[in-house]
Design a protein around this motif. Structure first.
Motif, PDB file in Angstrom:
ATOM      1  N   PRO A  22      66.458  91.413  46.360  1.00  0.00           N
ATOM      2  CA  PRO A  22      67.535  91.920  45.505  1.00  0.00           C
ATOM      3  C   PRO A  22      67.092  93.057  44.583  1.00  0.00           C
ATOM      4  O   PRO A  22      67.881  93.972  44.310  1.00  0.00           O
ATOM      5  N   ALA A  23      65.847  93.028  44.122  1.00  0.00           N
ATOM      6  CA  ALA A  23      65.387  94.094  43.214  1.00  0.00           C
ATOM      7  C   ALA A  23      65.345  95.429  43.948  1.00  0.00           C
ATOM      8  O   ALA A  23      65.740  96.471  43.403  1.00  0.00           O
ATOM      9  N   ALA A  24      64.895  95.417  45.196  1.00  0.00           N
ATOM     10  CA  ALA A  24      64.842  96.656  45.983  1.00  0.00           C
ATOM     11  C   ALA A  24      66.253  97.164  46.262  1.00  0.00           C
ATOM     12  O   ALA A  24      66.511  98.372  46.207  1.00  0.00           O
ATOM     13  N   ALA A  25      67.177  96.251  46.534  1.00  0.00           N
ATOM     14  CA  ALA A  25      68.568  96.651  46.791  1.00  0.00           C
ATOM     15  C   ALA A  25      69.166  97.304  45.542  1.00  0.00           C
ATOM     16  O   ALA A  25      69.889  98.302  45.632  1.00  0.00           O
ATOM     17  N   GLU A  26      68.833  96.770  44.394  1.00  0.00           N
ATOM     18  CA  GLU A  26      69.327  97.344  43.135  1.00  0.00           C
ATOM     19  C   GLU A  26      68.782  98.755  42.923  1.00  0.00           C
ATOM     20  O   GLU A  26      69.487  99.664  42.493  1.00  0.00           O
ATOM     21  N   LYS A  27      67.531  98.911  43.242  1.00  0.00           N
ATOM     22  CA  LYS A  27      66.892 100.219  43.110  1.00  0.00           C
ATOM     23  C   LYS A  27      67.549 101.226  44.061  1.00  0.00           C
ATOM     24  O   LYS A  27      67.817 102.366  43.693  1.00  0.00           O
ATOM     25  N   LEU A  28      67.810 100.777  45.280  1.00  0.00           N
ATOM     26  CA  LEU A  28      68.464 101.654  46.257  1.00  0.00           C
ATOM     27  C   LEU A  28      69.836 102.069  45.738  1.00  0.00           C
ATOM     28  O   LEU A  28      70.197 103.241  45.812  1.00  0.00           O
ATOM     29  N   GLU A  29      70.584 101.127  45.209  1.00  0.00           N
ATOM     30  CA  GLU A  29      71.911 101.453  44.677  1.00  0.00           C
ATOM     31  C   GLU A  29      71.796 102.465  43.533  1.00  0.00           C
ATOM     32  O   GLU A  29      72.573 103.413  43.467  1.00  0.00           O
ATOM     33  N   SER A  30      70.820 102.287  42.665  1.00  0.00           N
ATOM     34  CA  SER A  30      70.756 103.178  41.498  1.00  0.00           C
ATOM     35  C   SER A  30      70.424 104.614  41.901  1.00  0.00           C
ATOM     36  O   SER A  30      70.927 105.554  41.297  1.00  0.00           O
ATOM     37  N   TRP A  31      69.645 104.807  42.955  1.00  0.00           N
ATOM     38  CA  TRP A  31      69.346 106.176  43.405  1.00  0.00           C
ATOM     39  C   TRP A  31      70.359 106.694  44.408  1.00  0.00           C
ATOM     40  O   TRP A  31      70.469 107.897  44.630  1.00  0.00           O
ATOM     41  N   GLY A  48      87.178 108.122  59.632  1.00  0.00           N
ATOM     42  CA  GLY A  48      86.775 106.790  59.195  1.00  0.00           C
ATOM     43  C   GLY A  48      85.321 106.479  59.524  1.00  0.00           C
ATOM     44  O   GLY A  48      84.966 105.348  59.835  1.00  0.00           O
ATOM     45  N   ILE A  49      84.477 107.507  59.460  1.00  0.00           N
ATOM     46  CA  ILE A  49      83.063 107.315  59.811  1.00  0.00           C
ATOM     47  C   ILE A  49      82.186 107.580  58.590  1.00  0.00           C
ATOM     48  O   ILE A  49      82.247 108.667  57.996  1.00  0.00           O
ATOM     49  N   GLY A  50      81.391 106.577  58.225  1.00  0.00           N
ATOM     50  CA  GLY A  50      80.480 106.724  57.090  1.00  0.00           C
ATOM     51  C   GLY A  50      79.262 107.545  57.490  1.00  0.00           C
ATOM     52  O   GLY A  50      78.887 107.572  58.656  1.00  0.00           O
ATOM     53  N   TYR A  51      78.654 108.226  56.524  1.00  0.00           N
ATOM     54  CA  TYR A  51      77.441 108.992  56.797  1.00  0.00           C
ATOM     55  C   TYR A  51      76.449 108.842  55.656  1.00  0.00           C
ATOM     56  O   TYR A  51      76.827 108.516  54.529  1.00  0.00           O
ATOM     57  N   GLY A  52      75.192 109.108  55.987  1.00  0.00           N
ATOM     58  CA  GLY A  52      74.129 109.062  54.991  1.00  0.00           C
ATOM     59  C   GLY A  52      73.518 107.672  54.917  1.00  0.00           C
ATOM     60  O   GLY A  52      74.194 106.666  55.151  1.00  0.00           O
ATOM     61  N   ASN A  53      72.221 107.626  54.630  1.00  0.00           N
ATOM     62  CA  ASN A  53      71.541 106.337  54.488  1.00  0.00           C
ATOM     63  C   ASN A  53      70.281 106.505  53.660  1.00  0.00           C
ATOM     64  O   ASN A  53      69.808 107.631  53.446  1.00  0.00           O
ATOM     65  N   ILE A  54      69.759 105.377  53.203  1.00  0.00           N
ATOM     66  CA  ILE A  54      68.673 105.418  52.225  1.00  0.00           C
ATOM     67  C   ILE A  54      67.796 104.178  52.439  1.00  0.00           C
ATOM     68  O   ILE A  54      68.304 103.104  52.762  1.00  0.00           O
ATOM     69  N   SER A  55      66.478 104.348  52.289  1.00  0.00           N
ATOM     70  CA  SER A  55      65.602 103.187  52.517  1.00  0.00           C
ATOM     71  C   SER A  55      64.380 103.236  51.618  1.00  0.00           C
ATOM     72  O   SER A  55      64.018 104.292  51.083  1.00  0.00           O
ATOM     73  N   ALA A  80      74.266  92.895  49.692  1.00  0.00           N
ATOM     74  CA  ALA A  80      74.967  92.579  50.942  1.00  0.00           C
ATOM     75  C   ALA A  80      75.075  93.788  51.866  1.00  0.00           C
ATOM     76  O   ALA A  80      75.459  93.664  53.031  1.00  0.00           O
ATOM     77  N   HIS A  81      74.726  94.977  51.357  1.00  0.00           N
ATOM     78  CA  HIS A  81      74.868  96.203  52.150  1.00  0.00           C
ATOM     79  C   HIS A  81      73.540  96.710  52.709  1.00  0.00           C
ATOM     80  O   HIS A  81      73.476  97.820  53.243  1.00  0.00           O
ATOM     81  N   TYR A  82      72.486  95.902  52.571  1.00  0.00           N
ATOM     82  CA  TYR A  82      71.162  96.367  53.009  1.00  0.00           C
ATOM     83  C   TYR A  82      70.535  95.395  54.009  1.00  0.00           C
ATOM     84  O   TYR A  82      70.799  94.191  53.966  1.00  0.00           O
ATOM     85  N   PHE A 184      61.780 112.703  52.139  1.00  0.00           N
ATOM     86  CA  PHE A 184      61.006 111.497  51.858  1.00  0.00           C
ATOM     87  C   PHE A 184      60.239 111.700  50.570  1.00  0.00           C
ATOM     88  O   PHE A 184      60.186 112.812  50.020  1.00  0.00           O
ATOM     89  N   GLY A 185      59.658 110.628  50.053  1.00  0.00           N
ATOM     90  CA  GLY A 185      58.861 110.726  48.841  1.00  0.00           C
ATOM     91  C   GLY A 185      57.975 109.502  48.708  1.00  0.00           C
ATOM     92  O   GLY A 185      58.171 108.510  49.405  1.00  0.00           O
ATOM     93  N   ASP A 186      57.007 109.595  47.800  1.00  0.00           N
ATOM     94  CA  ASP A 186      56.206 108.411  47.498  1.00  0.00           C
ATOM     95  C   ASP A 186      57.107 107.335  46.902  1.00  0.00           C
ATOM     96  O   ASP A 186      56.896 106.152  47.100  1.00  0.00           O
ATOM     97  N   THR A 187      58.102 107.812  46.151  1.00  0.00           N
ATOM     98  CA  THR A 187      59.061 106.898  45.521  1.00  0.00           C
ATOM     99  C   THR A 187      60.482 107.325  45.881  1.00  0.00           C
ATOM    100  O   THR A 187      60.711 108.454  46.334  1.00  0.00           O
ATOM    101  N   LEU A 188      61.410 106.431  45.627  1.00  0.00           N
ATOM    102  CA  LEU A 188      62.833 106.706  45.850  1.00  0.00           C
ATOM    103  C   LEU A 188      63.301 107.838  44.935  1.00  0.00           C
ATOM    104  O   LEU A 188      64.084 108.693  45.338  1.00  0.00           O
TER     105      LEU A 188
END
Ligand SMILES: [Zn+2]
Length: 202
Positions: A22-31, A48-55, A80-82, A184-188
């Motif tokens: 959950p902590a990683a998911a929160e971080k993903l949401e914040s960025w 109706g097609i979504g685009y873009g992704n983050i990891s 729930a989205h990751y 990409f990056g060392d960090t999000l």
């Protein structure tokens, strides 16, 4: 433009399971927030097609948590989205993931980039017509003959890393994937800021 987005081309082995990390998911949401607000992650409404992704790297060594397929349209994500990508084979065109949703259709591309360097900690893939036009063949650019979400795209990023400035720029344009860019990056924070700075420079 061609809408070639949002459907999984690799063989997906998905184990449906409750969300983890959950902590990683929160971080993903914040960025993801500023990217979504800028329309860099979103939805082609007419299709109706979504685009873009983050990891982000997460879990056991080699694993990463990535936004689920067709979550581009979601304004505010939560755990729930990751989905956690646990294993993959680029040659075999296969990705294994565990979580409440299937991993993004571009999970294999992310996997290939994480393989390049253990210091790569996060990856962002966005869509922008303006940035795509502006930086096509200015930044390291994948071949126009290579489509998103394929083993060929994974290999293209390996080639860019080996033969171009991609290792340093940490930014690339996907010529064969309309409006597609990746960082990409060392960090999000690093990966996201690279894209946002590009927008200011455009
Ligand atoms: Zn894309």
């Amino acid at each position: 433009m061609t809408i070639d987005e949002g459907y999984i081309k690799y063989q997906s082995f998905w184990t449906k399971a409750p969300a983890t990390h959950p902590a990683a998911a929160e971080k993903l949401e914040s960025w993801r927030r500023p990217l979504f607000d800028a329309g860099l992650i979103g939805e082609y409404k007419e299709y109706g097609i979504g685009y873009g992704n983050i990891s982000i790297r997460c879990g056991e060594p080699g694993q990463f948590l990535i936004s689920g397929t067709q979550t581009g349209n979601v304004a505010t994500t939560d755990r729930a989205h990751y989905s956690l990508v646990t294993a993959w084979g680029i040659h075999a065109n296969r990705v294994c993931c565990v979580g409440p949703v299937q991993a993004s259709s571009e999970a294999m591309t992310h996997a290939a980039i994480y393989e390049l360097d253990l210091n790569i900690g996060a990856i962002v893939h966005v869509h922008s017509e303006v940035l795509w036009q502006r930086f096509l063949n200015v930044l390291p650019t994948t071949s126009p003959d290579v489509a998103y979400g394929t083993p060929e795209m994974a290999n293209e990023f390996r080639r860019l890393y080996r033969d171009t400035d991609f290792r340093k720029s940490a930014l690339a344009v996907m010529a064969g994937h309309d409006e597609g860019l990746l960082s990409f990056g060392d960090t999000l924070e690093e990966a996201t800021t690279r894209i946002l700075n590009l927008q200011e420079a455009a």
